[in-house]
Scaffold this active site. Structure first.
Site, short mmCIF file in Angstrom:
data_model
loop_
_atom_site.label_atom_id
_atom_site.label_comp_id
_atom_site.label_asym_id
_atom_site.label_seq_id
_atom_site.Cartn_x
_atom_site.Cartn_y
_atom_site.Cartn_z
N SER A 177 -1.45 -81.98 65.10
CA SER A 177 -2.42 -80.90 64.94
C SER A 177 -2.51 -80.44 63.48
CB SER A 177 -2.04 -79.75 65.89
OG SER A 177 -3.11 -78.85 66.03
N ASP A 370 -8.03 -85.65 73.73
CA ASP A 370 -8.11 -84.45 72.89
C ASP A 370 -9.50 -84.31 72.29
OD1 ASP A 370 -7.44 -82.23 71.33
OD2 ASP A 370 -6.78 -83.49 69.66
N HIS A 439 -3.80 -83.78 73.30
CA HIS A 439 -3.50 -83.35 71.94
C HIS A 439 -2.02 -83.52 71.63
CE1 HIS A 439 -4.42 -80.91 68.37
NE2 HIS A 439 -3.37 -80.15 68.63
#
Length: 522
Positions: A177, A370, A439
């Protein structure tokens, strides 16, 4: 061969040997002897706490260090960072790749797919104010990539002083991320300062270049079947997208002049791309899941409430040497840290990655489910990235890759494991996807992630490009039953062999006395 050369080689061997021996060393100040609810019999090495950096940093960074459970990789250390900005790396430790994982029912179990199979793993809550880390002043929380990387470089310098047995290790930095911002900046600082031997970085679903994400959101939704290209909704969202992209183009200083236009674009997508607009939305971290609007995935993963309660327990905080006078309870993500993290230099990260590619291997991997930091944006980023004198990948073909560690999934898919995703590697850069993953790839598919990152650390992707050998599925019988079946098979095989041998001898004896017929000449 000179004597000095031999002495240098001998010295290096001695240093590495001593380093491996010292890994079993206990540092009492940070040693964790026990944690509540940990499975009986767990004997892994664990140290955690702070390095007393307050004089320099006006705060301190919290770390958790798990020792390697594989003797072959005792001299490899992996740093893991979660994103945010302001999200704790305890997410990675207890929900993804650490040896101890927490269930939704607050049960702690041993994670057989932990990265401790590949080396020592160091989780760090950073920047200051994140997770169990703390800041003594408001200025300490004010951050951007430059200050954050300086703080982390100082932490790492002090870490190898406190744990000198790790100083000569082969180091890697991995994360996901917003760590797509952290990791390149930290890696550049570590290499330039020659703090440790950094040998590569791996970024999962990284927030690397804002324009790449905003530009490809609609393409991703179309590719996943959530939005129809050319529809009225597609055209309406395209108009909002244009305003967002314009604000990015006008941002010559690297700062968003009109950040609200991009926020509006994202919110409009989450609100409208739904069967029940305004009530439910797709989970932005895993589009195969739905969430109540406006959460849209912020309450995910489901284990978060249990993790918060577990880590906030006074007994657990005491066991981990948390400064309870500074941190009253664990918080997954700090809105204060996020709000005070400036966008300065965010737009330079792709150039930093290009510079790093001249020195170390880089892997960008993406869970395909994601939305927020999706693989389409990764492909766009790479196609526009210039490194080693060329732009993007030269070879357009990708290869399937297969999980070599995924014993459970091998059985699930039958004789062969299914391809886990696609992979492409050129000029020090590797791009990989993981199917049916979110994710947080290690959260969904820990064995597949273990196989992929193991190949990256070994710099040998051939181990995951070949289809695994066929798997024989043995019924769940008792040992005695299996033994009897094996013995019966051996006896049957022996009997058949004896019969065949007798028949052969008998036939041979019948025909030994015959003289072959000679062909008549023409």
């Amino acid at each position: 061969m000179s004597l000095s050369f031999l002495l240098r080689v001998a010295g290096l061997f001695f240093l590495q040997f001593n380093s491996a021996q010292a890994k079993s060393q206990v540092h009492e100040q940070w040693h964790v002897s026990s944690i509540p609810n940990v499975p009986a019999g767990y004997t892994g090495s664990l140290h955690s706490g702070y390095l007393n950096l307050t004089d320099k940093l006006e705060g301190d960074l919290f770390f958790t260090l798990y020792g390697s459970e594989n003797e072959v990789h005792q001299n490899r250390t992996i740093i893991w960072l979660n994103g945010g900005p302001g999200c704790s790396s305890e997410d990675g430790s207890m929900l993804e790749l650490g040896p101890l994982r927490l269930t939704n029912d607050s049960l702690v179990y041993y994670n057989a797919a932990s990265w401790v199979r590949l080396g020592n793993v160091l989780f760090v809550d950073q920047p200051m104010g994140t997770g169990f880390s703390f800041a003594d002043t408001r200025d300490a929380i004010l951050n951007d990539n430059e200050k954050m990387s300086n703080d982390f470089a100082y932490f790492l310098q002090e870490f190898v002083k406190a744990f000198p047995e790790y100083a000569t290790d082969t180091w890697y930095i991995a994360g996901e991320s917003f760590a797509g911002q952290y990791i390149p900046a930290i890696a550049k600082k570590v290499i330039d300062s020659d703090i440790v031997n950094l040998s590569g970085i791996a970024i999962g679903n990284g927030w690397i270049e804002p324009a790449s994400h905003y530009l490809t959101y609609l393409d991703y939704l179309v590719e996943r079947g959530l939005l129809e290209r050319g529809s009225a909704l597609f055209e309406a969202l395209t108009a909002v997208q244009a305003k967002c992209l314009m604000s990015l183009e006008q941002s010559a200083s690297g700062m968003l002049e009109d950040e609200n236009s991009c926020d509006k674009y994202l919110f409009d997508i989450l609100f409208s791309v739904s069967d029940k607009s305004g009530e439910f939305c797709f989970n932005m971290y895993d589009v195969t899941l739905t969430s109540p609007y406006p959460s849209c995935g912020m309450e995910w993963p489901l284990e978060l409430p249990a993790l918060t309660d577990f880590l906030s327990s006074p007994d657990v905080m005491k066991a981990l040497h948390v400064a309870s006078d500074k941190v009253s309870r664990w918080e997954e993500c700090s809105s204060l840290v996020s709000n005070f993290y400036a966008d300065t230099n965010v737009f330079r990260t792709r150039f930093t990655i290009a510079e790093l590619l001249e020195e170390i291997p880089v892997m960008l991997f993406y869970g395909e489910n994601d939305f927020l930091c999706n693989y389409v944006s990764g492909e766009f980023l790479i196609s526009n990235l210039e490194w080693s004198g060329k732009r993007g990948f030269e070879n357009a073909s990708n290869a399937d890759w297969y999980p070599r560690y995924s014993e459970a999934n091998t059985l699930e898919y039958g004789q062969y494991a299914a391809a886990a995703g696609i992979i492409h590697s050129e000029r020090n850069l590797t791009y990989a996807t993981i199917r049916n993953s979110s994710h947080m790839v290690p959260y969904d598919h820990p064995y597949e992630m273990l196989a992929l990152v193991s190949a990256f650390f070994d710099n040998d992707f051939s181990q995951i490009l070949m289809l695994p050998d066929p798997v024989t599925i043995v019924p769940n019988h008792s040992f005695l039953s299996i033994f009897l079946w094996v013995m019966a098979g051996i006896l049957a095989f022996s009997a058949i062999g004896a019969i065949c041998y007798y028949s052969y001898r008998h036939i041979r004896s019948r025909y030994d006395s015959y003289t072959p017929i000679q062909e008549e000449s023409a």
